[in-house]
Motif scaffolding. Structure first.
Motif, PDB file in Angstrom:
ATOM      1  N   GLY A   1       0.772  -1.240   0.000  1.00 53.82           N
ATOM      2  CA  GLY A   1       0.000   0.000   0.000  1.00 53.82           C
ATOM      3  C   GLY A   1       0.798   1.284   0.000  1.00 53.82           C
ATOM      4  N   TRP A   2       2.116   1.198  -0.191  1.00 54.73           N
ATOM      5  CA  TRP A   2       2.963   2.390  -0.191  1.00 54.73           C
ATOM      6  C   TRP A   2       3.035   3.010  -1.583  1.00 54.73           C
ATOM      7  CZ3 TRP A   2       5.650   4.415   4.039  1.00 54.73           C
ATOM      8  CH2 TRP A   2       5.599   3.645   5.209  1.00 54.73           C
ATOM      9  N   LYS A   3       3.239   4.328  -1.628  1.00 60.33           N
ATOM     10  CA  LYS A   3       3.585   5.028  -2.862  1.00 60.33           C
ATOM     11  C   LYS A   3       5.108   5.083  -2.913  1.00 60.33           C
ATOM     12  CE  LYS A   3       2.936   9.319  -5.448  1.00 60.33           C
ATOM     13  NZ  LYS A   3       2.315  10.678  -5.445  1.00 60.33           N
ATOM     14  N   VAL A   4       5.713   4.418  -3.890  1.00 61.49           N
ATOM     15  CA  VAL A   4       7.149   4.160  -3.827  1.00 61.49           C
ATOM     16  C   VAL A   4       7.931   4.950  -4.870  1.00 61.49           C
ATOM     17  CG1 VAL A   4       6.800   1.859  -2.880  1.00 61.49           C
ATOM     18  CG2 VAL A   4       6.985   2.143  -5.351  1.00 61.49           C
ATOM     19  N   SER A   5       9.175   5.269  -4.500  1.00 56.70           N
ATOM     20  CA  SER A   5      10.157   5.868  -5.398  1.00 56.70           C
ATOM     21  C   SER A   5      11.495   5.205  -5.120  1.00 56.70           C
ATOM     22  CB  SER A   5      10.277   7.374  -5.170  1.00 56.70           C
ATOM     23  OG  SER A   5       9.051   8.038  -5.421  1.00 56.70           O
ATOM     24  N   GLY A   6      12.367   5.206  -6.130  1.00 56.88           N
ATOM     25  CA  GLY A   6      13.672   4.587  -5.948  1.00 56.88           C
ATOM     26  C   GLY A   6      14.779   5.402  -6.574  1.00 56.88           C
ATOM     27  N   VAL A   7      15.990   5.213  -6.045  1.00 54.35           N
ATOM     28  CA  VAL A   7      17.203   5.793  -6.608  1.00 54.35           C
ATOM     29  C   VAL A   7      18.180   4.645  -6.808  1.00 54.35           C
ATOM     30  CG1 VAL A   7      19.152   7.341  -6.214  1.00 54.35           C
ATOM     31  CG2 VAL A   7      16.849   8.032  -5.490  1.00 54.35           C
ATOM     32  N   GLU A   8      18.710   4.507  -8.022  1.00 56.80           N
ATOM     33  CA  GLU A   8      19.581   3.383  -8.349  1.00 56.80           C
ATOM     34  C   GLU A   8      20.678   3.848  -9.308  1.00 56.80           C
ATOM     35  OE1 GLU A   8      21.740   0.312  -9.072  1.00 56.80           O
ATOM     36  OE2 GLU A   8      20.173   0.202  -7.522  1.00 56.80           O
ATOM     37  N   PRO A   9      21.957   3.738  -8.909  1.00 55.17           N
ATOM     38  CA  PRO A   9      23.039   4.192  -9.780  1.00 55.17           C
ATOM     39  C   PRO A   9      23.327   3.286 -10.972  1.00 55.17           C
ATOM     40  CG  PRO A   9      23.921   3.278  -7.767  1.00 55.17           C
ATOM     41  CD  PRO A   9      22.441   3.331  -7.587  1.00 55.17           C
ATOM     42  N   GLY A  10      22.945   2.030 -10.913  1.00 53.22           N
ATOM     43  CA  GLY A  10      23.203   1.114 -12.014  1.00 53.22           C
ATOM     44  C   GLY A  10      22.194   1.298 -13.138  1.00 53.22           C
ATOM     45  N   GLU A  11      22.678   1.617 -14.322  1.00 52.37           N
ATOM     46  CA  GLU A  11      21.776   1.921 -15.434  1.00 52.37           C
ATOM     47  C   GLU A  11      20.906   0.723 -15.820  1.00 52.37           C
ATOM     48  OE1 GLU A  11      23.818   3.561 -18.756  1.00 52.37           O
ATOM     49  OE2 GLU A  11      24.649   5.261 -17.641  1.00 52.37           O
ATOM     50  N   ALA A  12      21.509  -0.452 -15.899  1.00 48.40           N
ATOM     51  CA  ALA A  12      20.743  -1.627 -16.305  1.00 48.40           C
ATOM     52  C   ALA A  12      19.651  -1.947 -15.287  1.00 48.40           C
ATOM     53  CB  ALA A  12      21.673  -2.817 -16.485  1.00 48.40           C
ATOM     54  N   ALA A  13      20.001  -1.942 -14.006  1.00 48.12           N
ATOM     55  CA  ALA A  13      19.012  -2.242 -12.968  1.00 48.12           C
ATOM     56  C   ALA A  13      17.925  -1.180 -12.925  1.00 48.12           C
ATOM     57  CB  ALA A  13      19.705  -2.350 -11.613  1.00 48.12           C
ATOM     58  N   ALA A  14      18.313   0.093 -13.032  1.00 45.52           N
ATOM     59  CA  ALA A  14      17.328   1.181 -13.023  1.00 45.52           C
ATOM     60  C   ALA A  14      16.368   1.053 -14.199  1.00 45.52           C
ATOM     61  CB  ALA A  14      18.037   2.532 -13.045  1.00 45.52           C
ATOM     62  N   SER A  15      16.878   0.681 -15.359  1.00 48.37           N
ATOM     63  CA  SER A  15      16.021   0.510 -16.536  1.00 48.37           C
ATOM     64  C   SER A  15      15.013  -0.606 -16.323  1.00 48.37           C
ATOM     65  CB  SER A  15      16.882   0.218 -17.770  1.00 48.37           C
ATOM     66  OG  SER A  15      17.711   1.316 -18.087  1.00 48.37           O
ATOM     67  N   MET A  16      15.445  -1.692 -15.682  1.00 51.10           N
ATOM     68  CA  MET A  16      14.531  -2.801 -15.408  1.00 51.10           C
ATOM     69  C   MET A  16      13.451  -2.383 -14.423  1.00 51.10           C
ATOM     70  SD  MET A  16      17.204  -6.015 -15.227  1.00 51.10           S
ATOM     71  CE  MET A  16      15.900  -7.200 -14.906  1.00 51.10           C
ATOM     72  N   ALA A  17      13.823  -1.600 -13.413  1.00 52.03           N
ATOM     73  CA  ALA A  17      12.836  -1.126 -12.441  1.00 52.03           C
ATOM     74  C   ALA A  17      11.830  -0.188 -13.106  1.00 52.03           C
ATOM     75  CB  ALA A  17      13.541  -0.424 -11.289  1.00 52.03           C
ATOM     76  N   LYS A  18      12.320   0.675 -13.973  1.00 52.06           N
ATOM     77  CA  LYS A  18      11.415   1.581 -14.698  1.00 52.06           C
ATOM     78  C   LYS A  18      10.486   0.791 -15.606  1.00 52.06           C
ATOM     79  CE  LYS A  18      14.660   5.487 -14.824  1.00 52.06           C
ATOM     80  NZ  LYS A  18      15.487   6.347 -15.717  1.00 52.06           N
ATOM     81  N   ALA A  19      11.031  -0.222 -16.275  1.00 52.77           N
ATOM     82  CA  ALA A  19      10.208  -1.045 -17.159  1.00 52.77           C
ATOM     83  C   ALA A  19       9.116  -1.779 -16.391  1.00 52.77           C
ATOM     84  CB  ALA A  19      11.086  -2.046 -17.909  1.00 52.77           C
ATOM     85  N   ALA A  20       9.370  -2.045 -15.120  1.00 48.36           N
ATOM     86  CA  ALA A  20       8.366  -2.698 -14.272  1.00 48.36           C
ATOM     87  C   ALA A  20       7.328  -1.710 -13.755  1.00 48.36           C
ATOM     88  CB  ALA A  20       9.047  -3.398 -13.102  1.00 48.36           C
ATOM     89  N   GLY A  21       7.496  -0.424 -14.096  1.00 47.07           N
ATOM     90  CA  GLY A  21       6.504   0.573 -13.729  1.00 47.07           C
ATOM     91  C   GLY A  21       6.812   1.391 -12.501  1.00 47.07           C
TER      92      GLY A  21
END
Length: 276
Positions: free
Chosen positions: A87-107
Motif C-alpha cells: 500500500g505504499w507510494k514508492v520511489s527509488g534511486v539506483e546508480p546502475g543503469e541496467a538495474a534502473a532501466s529494469m525497475a522503470k520497465a516494471a513501472g
C-alpha cells in the motif's frame, strides 16, 4: 550499490518471500500442524523487513493519502514491489543503469543516479530504505544526513550493512568475505554505526542481527582458494553467497538463528527515526 553485484546482498531470496517447499505441496505433509510456520520462520533472515504503516502514519501525523517510501539502491525493484503491494507510494534511486532501466520497465518511479543527482523534496517520505548500500558510498555521513532530511519528522530509515564487529573478521582475517575491497569503502560495528546515526540526528536506533551465515560460507571458500587456488569446492563455496541454495539455507538456519541470538550475526539490519 550492492544490488547490481553477484553478492549475497543482491540475491532475490533476501528480498522476497521464500518459495513454498516441495514437502508443503504434498497432501499428507502440509497438514502437519506448525510445519509451514516452522519452515518460513527458519528462513526469515530479518534482512529486509517492511515498516508498520499505521504506526508511521501516527508518528508523522500523515493524512489518509498513501504513505511515501524511498529506497536508495533499489536495483530492479524487488523491495519496491513489496512496499507497493503493502500500500505504499514508492520511489527509488539506483546508480546502475541496467538495474534502473529494469525497475522503470516494471513501472516504478526510479531515478538513475545518486541522492546528489536525483532531486527529492525534503521532508516528504515517511519511510526510507537502503539495503547493503552504506558500505559502498564515499561519505556515509553525508548519505545518512541526506536521508534524514528527506524523511518527515517521525519518519523511519531501515538499512543493512555487514557487521565488522562480529567474530567472523577475527577468524577469517583478510579472507572474510565481506571485506570486498575496493567495492566496500567502509566497515562498521554496532557501536560505530550507532554513534554515526546519533551524530546525524537519528533517535530510537534499533540494531538487529540477521539470521544469515552466507558470509561464513563465502569466507570458507576464500580460505580454501588461498591454499588450493584450483579447488572446485573452494570456488563453489566462494560463489555460494550470490547463489544460495534453498535446502542448504534451511539446514543452516538453526546455526544462523543461534548466531543472531547471541549478537554475532555477520550482517545487521538497522532502524532509526528522524526526530519529531
Amino acid at each position: 550499490t550492492e544490488s547490481a553485484e553477484s553478492t549475497p546482498d543482491s540475491s532475490a531470496p533476501a528480498a522476497t518471500k521464500p518459495v513454498r517447499p516441495w514437502y508443503l505441496r504434498v497432501l499428507p505433509l502440509r497438514h502437519i500442524p506448525g510445519l509451514r510456520s516452522l519452515y518460513f520462520g527458519l528462513l526469515n533472515d530479518r534482512s529486509q523487513p517492511l515498516p508498520e504503516k499505521e504506526q508511521l502514519r501516527a508518528q508523522c501525523q500523515s493524512g489518509p493519502a498513501p504513505l511515501k517510501a524511498l529506497e536508495l539502491g533499489c536495483a530492479t525493484g524487488l523491495y519496491l514491489q513489496r512496499l507497493q503491494e503493502d500500500g505504499w507510494k514508492v520511489s527509488g534511486v539506483e546508480p546502475g543503469e541496467a538495474a534502473a532501466s529494469m525497475a522503470k520497465a516494471a513501472g516504478f518511479n526510479v531515478c538513475c543516479g545518486t541522492l546528489d543527482s536525483c532531486a527529492q523534496e525534503a521532508s516528504s517520505f515517511e519511510f526510507a530504505a537502503a539495503w547493503m548500500v552504506l558500505e559502498h558510498v564515499p561519505d556515509p555521513r553525508h548519505v545518512l544526513t541526506q536521508l534524514y532530511q528527506l524523511l518527515k519528522p517521525g519518519g523511519v530509515l531501515f538499512f543493512s550493512i555487514p557487521n565488522a564487529g562480529c567474530w567472523e573478521p577475527g577468524v577469517f582475517k583478510s579472507r572474510w568475505y565481506a571485506w570486498e575491497p575496493p567495492r566496500h569503502l567502509h566497515h562498521f560495528t554496532p557501536a560505530s554505526i550507532r554513534q554515526l546515526l546519533s551524530e546525524c540526528g537519528y533517535i530510537d536506533i534499533q540494531i538487529t542481527h540477521q539470521r544469515n551465515v552466507s558470509y561464513i560460507i563465502g569466507s570458507l571458500g576464500l580460505s580454501i582458494l588461498k591454499r588450493w587456488p584450483s579447488s572446485r569446492l573452494g570456488h563453489w563455496l566462494r560463489d555460494y553467497p550470490g547463489r544460495p541454495k534453498l535446502m542448504l539455507q534451511f539446514l543452516l538456519a538453526p546455526a544462523a538463528h543461534v548466531l543472531a541470538w547471541i549478537h554475532q550475526g555477520g550482517r545487521l539490519t538497522i532502524a532509526a527515526q528522524r526526530r519529531c
